[in-house]
Design a protein around this motif. Structure first.
Motif, PDB file in Angstrom:
ATOM      1  N   ARG A 186     -16.677  -1.526   0.068  1.00 28.92           N
ATOM      2  CA  ARG A 186     -17.313  -0.254  -0.011  1.00 28.92           C
ATOM      3  C   ARG A 186     -17.869   0.306   1.250  1.00 28.92           C
ATOM      4  O   ARG A 186     -18.233  -0.211   2.044  1.00 28.92           O
ATOM      5  N   ASP A 209     -26.255  -7.299  -1.082  1.00 30.42           N
ATOM      6  CA  ASP A 209     -26.871  -6.299  -0.321  1.00 30.42           C
ATOM      7  C   ASP A 209     -28.396  -7.184  -0.302  1.00 30.42           C
ATOM      8  O   ASP A 209     -29.249  -6.062   0.404  1.00 30.42           O
ATOM      9  N   ARG A 222     -27.247   2.343  -6.092  1.00 30.55           N
ATOM     10  CA  ARG A 222     -27.526   1.835  -5.602  1.00 30.55           C
ATOM     11  C   ARG A 222     -29.020   2.123  -4.724  1.00 30.55           C
ATOM     12  O   ARG A 222     -29.860   1.412  -5.510  1.00 30.55           O
ATOM     13  N   ARG A 242     -24.521  -4.306 -13.436  1.00 30.36           N
ATOM     14  CA  ARG A 242     -24.164  -4.432 -14.941  1.00 30.36           C
ATOM     15  C   ARG A 242     -24.678  -3.491 -16.008  1.00 30.36           C
ATOM     16  O   ARG A 242     -23.628  -3.259 -16.728  1.00 30.36           O
TER      17      ARG A 242
HETATM   18  O1   DC Z   1     -23.483 -11.032  -9.440  1.00 30.41           O
HETATM   19  P1   DC Z   1     -22.755 -10.289 -10.579  1.00 30.41           P
HETATM   20  O2   DC Z   1     -21.349 -10.268 -10.848  1.00 30.41           O
HETATM   21  O3   DC Z   1     -23.238 -10.456 -12.226  1.00 30.41           O
HETATM   22  O4   DC Z   1     -22.702  -8.841 -10.369  1.00 30.41           O
HETATM   23  C1   DC Z   1     -21.943  -8.054 -10.849  1.00 30.41           C
HETATM   24  C2   DC Z   1     -20.924  -6.573  -9.513  1.00 30.41           C
HETATM   25  O5   DC Z   1     -22.291  -5.827  -9.652  1.00 30.41           O
HETATM   26  C3   DC Z   1     -20.794  -6.830  -8.566  1.00 30.41           C
HETATM   27  O6   DC Z   1     -18.858  -6.980  -8.654  1.00 30.41           O
HETATM   28  C4   DC Z   1     -21.377  -5.860  -7.010  1.00 30.41           C
HETATM   29  C5   DC Z   1     -21.914  -5.378  -8.102  1.00 30.41           C
HETATM   30  N1   DC Z   1     -23.830  -5.707  -7.521  1.00 30.41           N
HETATM   31  C6   DC Z   1     -23.847  -5.049  -6.026  1.00 30.41           C
HETATM   32  O7   DC Z   1     -23.129  -4.526  -5.272  1.00 30.41           O
HETATM   33  N2   DC Z   1     -24.707  -5.256  -5.754  1.00 30.41           N
HETATM   34  C7   DC Z   1     -26.164  -5.691  -6.433  1.00 30.41           C
HETATM   35  N3   DC Z   1     -27.292  -6.502  -5.308  1.00 30.41           N
HETATM   36  C8   DC Z   1     -25.271  -7.037  -6.665  1.00 30.41           C
HETATM   37  C9   DC Z   1     -24.073  -6.633  -7.343  1.00 30.41           C
END
Ligand code: DC
Length: 235
Positions: free
Chosen positions: A191, A135, A113, A40
């Motif tokens: 994705r 993940d 990532r 975020r």
């Molecule tokens: O948990 P959250 O809803 O605050 O996460 C926000 C976005 O971040 C979620 O839509 C996907 C991404 N996310 C991710 O791809 N991998 C993670 N380990 C945590 C979140």
């Protein structure tokens, strides 16, 4: 002797991962890490720099400026965690719908990532971490001692998120909330890099009809067994 373990909690948006992870970390004396907050923060940077608008992201532009992004999670004296982006407290601004609507495509960018996974792994090196995300059990900590995949039906998740937003004075229709959740679920699970999926060795917990306390108690029992403590003694 009590051994320290890492606990990975993955699952869909708005099924209470962060609430339960926070409760677990606090009762075990572990560090709670909200990996979603880190994605975020990067999404907020992209919005602030004009690299993201609605659902269109300038991925090459963002990748070229990743080195300018410093994301830090700081623990407050009350144990809560605060997210900092380049030295600024962004804990509130990363929770807005504006950020929610671009965070999934931002988190699908491989370079984003790579950067964040490296930070997350460093935080879990000493064990004693509860990390929630998408993940964690599959990529960040594939050898985490306890992996949970948390889910709930979309209507219940929508209801919970709607109540949470209302309590913050954010007024949206239930349809808008559910639409955002299902859009994110779709992007997150389809994705190319590190899609949201249940790791083979993760325990599936559907908490559609459990509240946060029940979910926490259920997962804590498993954690105690894995830490070598007798769940009956309450040790
Ligand atoms: O948990 P959250 O809803 O605050 O996460 C926000 C976005 O971040 C979620 O839509 C996907 C991404 N996310 C991710 O791809 N991998 C993670 N380990 C945590 C979140």
């Amino acid at each position: 002797m009590k051994k320290k373990i890492n606990i990975a909690i993955d699952g869909h948006s708005a099924c209470g991962k962060s609430t339960v992870a926070r409760m677990l970390a606090s009762s075990l004396g572990y560090l709670y890490i909200d990996s979603g907050a880190m994605y975020r923060a990067v999404a907020l940077f992209a919005l602030e720099q004009g690299l993201a608008k609605e659902k269109s992201i300038d991925a090459p532009g963002l990748v070229a400026r990743l080195h300018e992004i410093d994301v830090l999670l700081k623990r407050n004296t009350d144990g809560s965690i605060c997210t900092f982006l380049n030295g600024e407290d962004v804990e509130e601004s990363i929770r807005t719908m504006r950020v929610s609507s671009v965070v999934s495509p931002v988190s699908a960018i491989p370079e984003v990532r790579t950067k964040l996974v490296e930070l997350q792994r460093a935080m879990g090196k000493e064990k004693g971490v509860v990390m929630d995300g998408r993940d964690i059990g599959t990529v960040v900590f594939p050898s985490a001692e306890l992996k949970v995949f948390l889910t709930a039906n979309i209507a219940e998740r929508g209801r919970r998120r709607w109540v949470e937003l209302e309590s913050k004075g954010v007024h949206m229709t239930m349809n808008e909330v559910v639409q955002n959740l299902s859009d994110r679920d779709l992007i997150d699970s389809t994705r190319k890099v590190s899609p949201l999926r249940q790791s083979e060795d993760a325990i599936l917990v559907d908490n559609s009809s459990m509240d946060a306390l029940q979910t926490y108690q259920y997962i804590k029992k498993m954690a105690k067994v894995l830490k070598g403590e007798d769940s009956e003694t309450g040790a």
